[in-house]
Design a protein around this motif. Structure first.
Motif, PDB file in Angstrom:
ATOM      1  N   ALA A   3       9.926   1.860  -2.325  1.00 52.32           N
ATOM      2  CA  ALA A   3      10.700   0.627  -2.472  1.00 52.32           C
ATOM      3  C   ALA A   3      10.617  -0.150  -1.161  1.00 52.32           C
ATOM      4  CB  ALA A   3      12.141   0.965  -2.797  1.00 52.32           C
ATOM      5  N   LEU A   4      11.010  -1.405  -1.210  1.00 52.05           N
ATOM      6  CA  LEU A   4      10.774  -2.278  -0.061  1.00 52.05           C
ATOM      7  C   LEU A   4      11.954  -2.334   0.902  1.00 52.05           C
ATOM      8  CD1 LEU A   4       9.060  -5.314  -1.872  1.00 52.05           C
ATOM      9  CD2 LEU A   4       8.074  -3.123  -1.149  1.00 52.05           C
ATOM     10  N   ILE A   5      11.632  -2.307   2.191  1.00 56.64           N
ATOM     11  CA  ILE A   5      12.614  -2.594   3.242  1.00 56.64           C
ATOM     12  C   ILE A   5      12.130  -3.868   3.924  1.00 56.64           C
ATOM     13  CG2 ILE A   5      13.707  -1.829   5.398  1.00 56.64           C
ATOM     14  CD1 ILE A   5      13.208   1.048   4.521  1.00 56.64           C
ATOM     15  N   ARG A  71       5.357 -14.414  -7.757  1.00 53.78           N
ATOM     16  CA  ARG A  71       5.753 -13.730  -6.515  1.00 53.78           C
ATOM     17  C   ARG A  71       6.488 -12.394  -6.738  1.00 53.78           C
ATOM     18  NH1 ARG A  71       6.256 -17.557  -1.611  1.00 53.78           N
ATOM     19  NH2 ARG A  71       6.019 -16.019   0.027  1.00 53.78           N
ATOM     20  N   PRO A  72       7.525 -12.347  -7.576  1.00 56.01           N
ATOM     21  CA  PRO A  72       8.217 -11.056  -7.746  1.00 56.01           C
ATOM     22  C   PRO A  72       7.273  -9.959  -8.238  1.00 56.01           C
ATOM     23  CG  PRO A  72       9.505 -12.853  -8.698  1.00 56.01           C
ATOM     24  CD  PRO A  72       8.167 -13.419  -8.364  1.00 56.01           C
ATOM     25  N   LYS A  73       6.329 -10.328  -9.085  1.00 49.16           N
ATOM     26  CA  LYS A  73       5.344  -9.370  -9.613  1.00 49.16           C
ATOM     27  C   LYS A  73       4.386  -8.946  -8.487  1.00 49.16           C
ATOM     28  CE  LYS A  73       3.900  -7.665 -13.565  1.00 49.16           C
ATOM     29  NZ  LYS A  73       4.703  -6.493 -13.783  1.00 49.16           N
ATOM     30  N   ALA A  74       3.966  -9.904  -7.684  1.00 52.72           N
ATOM     31  CA  ALA A  74       3.069  -9.595  -6.563  1.00 52.72           C
ATOM     32  C   ALA A  74       3.753  -8.616  -5.600  1.00 52.72           C
ATOM     33  CB  ALA A  74       2.681 -10.879  -5.826  1.00 52.72           C
ATOM     34  N   GLN A  75       5.050  -8.765  -5.436  1.00 48.75           N
ATOM     35  CA  GLN A  75       5.768  -7.861  -4.516  1.00 48.75           C
ATOM     36  C   GLN A  75       5.792  -6.432  -5.050  1.00 48.75           C
ATOM     37  OE1 GLN A  75       9.494  -9.916  -3.723  1.00 48.75           O
ATOM     38  NE2 GLN A  75       8.457 -11.437  -2.460  1.00 48.75           N
ATOM     39  N   GLU A  76       5.641  -6.276  -6.360  1.00 47.24           N
ATOM     40  CA  GLU A  76       5.555  -4.911  -6.911  1.00 47.24           C
ATOM     41  C   GLU A  76       4.310  -4.207  -6.370  1.00 47.24           C
ATOM     42  OE1 GLU A  76       5.914  -4.831 -11.170  1.00 47.24           O
ATOM     43  OE2 GLU A  76       7.777  -5.998 -11.110  1.00 47.24           O
ATOM     44  N   GLU A  77       3.260  -4.991  -6.105  1.00 47.28           N
ATOM     45  CA  GLU A  77       2.027  -4.411  -5.537  1.00 47.28           C
ATOM     46  C   GLU A  77       2.302  -3.754  -4.181  1.00 47.28           C
ATOM     47  OE1 GLU A  77      -1.144  -4.464  -7.050  1.00 47.28           O
ATOM     48  OE2 GLU A  77       0.146  -5.061  -8.707  1.00 47.28           O
ATOM     49  N   LEU A  78       3.236  -4.352  -3.423  1.00 49.37           N
ATOM     50  CA  LEU A  78       3.572  -3.819  -2.094  1.00 49.37           C
ATOM     51  C   LEU A  78       4.124  -2.395  -2.191  1.00 49.37           C
ATOM     52  CD1 LEU A  78       5.280  -7.056  -0.801  1.00 49.37           C
ATOM     53  CD2 LEU A  78       3.511  -5.881   0.484  1.00 49.37           C
ATOM     54  N   THR A  79       4.810  -2.106  -3.284  1.00 50.46           N
ATOM     55  CA  THR A  79       5.429  -0.768  -3.410  1.00 50.46           C
ATOM     56  C   THR A  79       4.366   0.321  -3.570  1.00 50.46           C
ATOM     57  OG1 THR A  79       5.602  -0.900  -5.819  1.00 50.46           O
ATOM     58  CG2 THR A  79       7.481  -1.740  -4.538  1.00 50.46           C
ATOM     59  N   LYS A  80       3.146  -0.093  -3.928  1.00 47.93           N
ATOM     60  CA  LYS A  80       2.096   0.911  -4.145  1.00 47.93           C
ATOM     61  C   LYS A  80       1.484   1.391  -2.828  1.00 47.93           C
ATOM     62  CE  LYS A  80       0.947  -1.161  -8.596  1.00 47.93           C
ATOM     63  NZ  LYS A  80       0.042  -2.090  -9.263  1.00 47.93           N
ATOM     64  N   ALA A  81       1.862   0.720  -1.735  1.00 44.97           N
ATOM     65  CA  ALA A  81       1.252   1.055  -0.441  1.00 44.97           C
ATOM     66  C   ALA A  81       1.675   2.432   0.053  1.00 44.97           C
ATOM     67  CB  ALA A  81       1.612  -0.008   0.589  1.00 44.97           C
ATOM     68  N   SER A  82       2.791   2.948  -0.432  1.00 44.75           N
ATOM     69  CA  SER A  82       3.253   4.245   0.063  1.00 44.75           C
ATOM     70  C   SER A  82       4.157   4.917  -0.963  1.00 44.75           C
ATOM     71  CB  SER A  82       4.024   4.011   1.373  1.00 44.75           C
ATOM     72  OG  SER A  82       4.812   5.114   1.691  1.00 44.75           O
ATOM     73  N   GLN A  83       4.251   6.242  -0.853  1.00 40.74           N
ATOM     74  CA  GLN A  83       5.199   6.998  -1.686  1.00 40.74           C
ATOM     75  C   GLN A  83       6.624   6.742  -1.200  1.00 40.74           C
ATOM     76  OE1 GLN A  83       4.564   9.054  -4.304  1.00 40.74           O
ATOM     77  NE2 GLN A  83       2.396   8.531  -4.183  1.00 40.74           N
ATOM     78  N   ASP A  84       6.703   6.471   0.113  1.00 47.96           N
ATOM     79  CA  ASP A  84       8.016   6.262   0.728  1.00 47.96           C
ATOM     80  C   ASP A  84       8.344   4.776   0.745  1.00 47.96           C
ATOM     81  OD1 ASP A  84       8.271   8.964   1.337  1.00 47.96           O
ATOM     82  OD2 ASP A  84       7.023   8.710   3.117  1.00 47.96           O
TER      83      ASP A  84
END
Ligand code: A3P
Length: 297
Positions: A3-5, A71-84
């Motif tokens: 999830a995003l911080i 944009r909100p959908k694109a931000q879901e891609e960011l969550t794939k960058a890490s398990q954490d």
């Protein structure tokens, strides 16, 4: 999937410093982490790469309204960058753009917001954006401030400084607000608070080392040796002065008064107002009335 911080700030307020500290704290290297390695740990929200799987023509052919919707959908891609959890830099205001959220709260766990005295922010802006001080003051007050769209980046929606600060600093348990000036003048308690907010309990020595490895002196030294890839084309250097209070010797009395008039409400919340702020604004208006100072327009 993490999830995003959010690592959020109005531009030129200490975002890179925050990222450098976290990079050193989390990686705990023996030597200071490289300035060009910041994106190993912290991603940039406005990069168009997060839109790539969602689009079927160049991003520059999309309208702002379409980008806002994606944009909100694109931000879901960011969550794939890490398990954490994933640290993501953002300069967007916390709010809506074309009726769509600029930050997807369904995948957000926390945010750290860095605020800096706008009297100093405007000086840093002149170098980064290649603008005059008066242009920077205008920009700080410009409600519709949005950056351009390019192949590499989608627009960042800044808004004016006061609205930006207000949007990100409503009390919330998952939100930590820190002042640039405290990072500078009270580094250990401030950076330790940041670590604890993130659920970390690092030994004091590790925090101290991360502070040292991300100090202005260290970052500037690295930039003297190698080009920092995030330096703007307008600026000679990214790590310019790293000071607080530079406005006292740099801004004219008229410029100070104008900024105080525009932003005193939010500045007061962060202890940025000089005690004589009302007198300064009144004196400026007097100078305008007598023709000694130019009016705004
Ligand atoms: P100056 O132009 O006043 O020097 P951002 O990263 O949000 O764009 O902010 C950039 C500003 O933070 C610049 O301010 C930069 O020099 C300053 N900065 C970066 N690292 C710093 C550090 N370790 N200590 C103090 N200031 C720092």
């Amino acid at each position: 999937m993490g999830a995003l911080i959010w690592l959020a700030s109005y531009p030129k307020s200490g975002n890179t410093w925050t990222r450098a500290y976290l990079n050193n704290l989390l990686r705990n290297p023996d030597q200071p982490a490289g300035i060009n390695e910041l994106d190993w740990f912290t991603l940039g929200e406005s990069s168009s790469r997060w839109f790539q799987d969602l689009i079927d023509k160049p991003i520059t052919e999309y309208s702002k309204a379409e980008i806002a919707e994606l944009r909100p959908k694109a931000q879901e891609e960011l969550t794939k960058a890490s398990q954490d959890s994933v640290f993501v830099k953002t300069h967007n205001i916390l709010g809506l753009w074309y009726d769509h959220p600029l930050h997807n709260m369904d995948i957000t766990v926390a945010a750290i917001y860095i605020v800096r005295n706008p009297l100093d922010v405007c000086i840093s802006m002149t170098s980064h954006y290649g603008m005059t001080l008066d242009q920077a003051l205008f920009r700080l007050a410009q409600g519709a401030a949005v950056t351009g769209l390019s192949d590499a980046n989608v627009p960042e929606v800044h808004g004016d400084w006061s609205s930006h600060v207000k949007s990100w600093t409503q009390p919330h348990p998952q939100m930590l607000v820190l002042r640039y000036e405290d990072m500078k003048h009270k580094p250990f308690p401030t950076f330790n608070t940041m670590a604890r907010f993130l659920g970390l309990k690092p030994p004091k020595e590790r925090v101290r080392k991360a502070i040292k490895f991300s100090s202005f002196k260290e970052l500037k030294k690295q930039e003297q040796k190698e080009e920092f890839k995030e330096r703007s084309e307008h600026a000679e250097v990214f790590f310019r002065e790293g000071k607080s209070g530079q406005w006292k010797d740099t801004l004219s009395e008229d410029q100070i008064a104008r900024l105080l008039e525009d932003h005193h409400e939010q500045m007061a919340r962060f202890n940025y107002l000089p005690t004589d702020w009302e007198e300064r604004i009144a004196a400026w208006h007097k100078r305008i009335a007598t023709g000694e100072a130019e009016s705004r327009e």
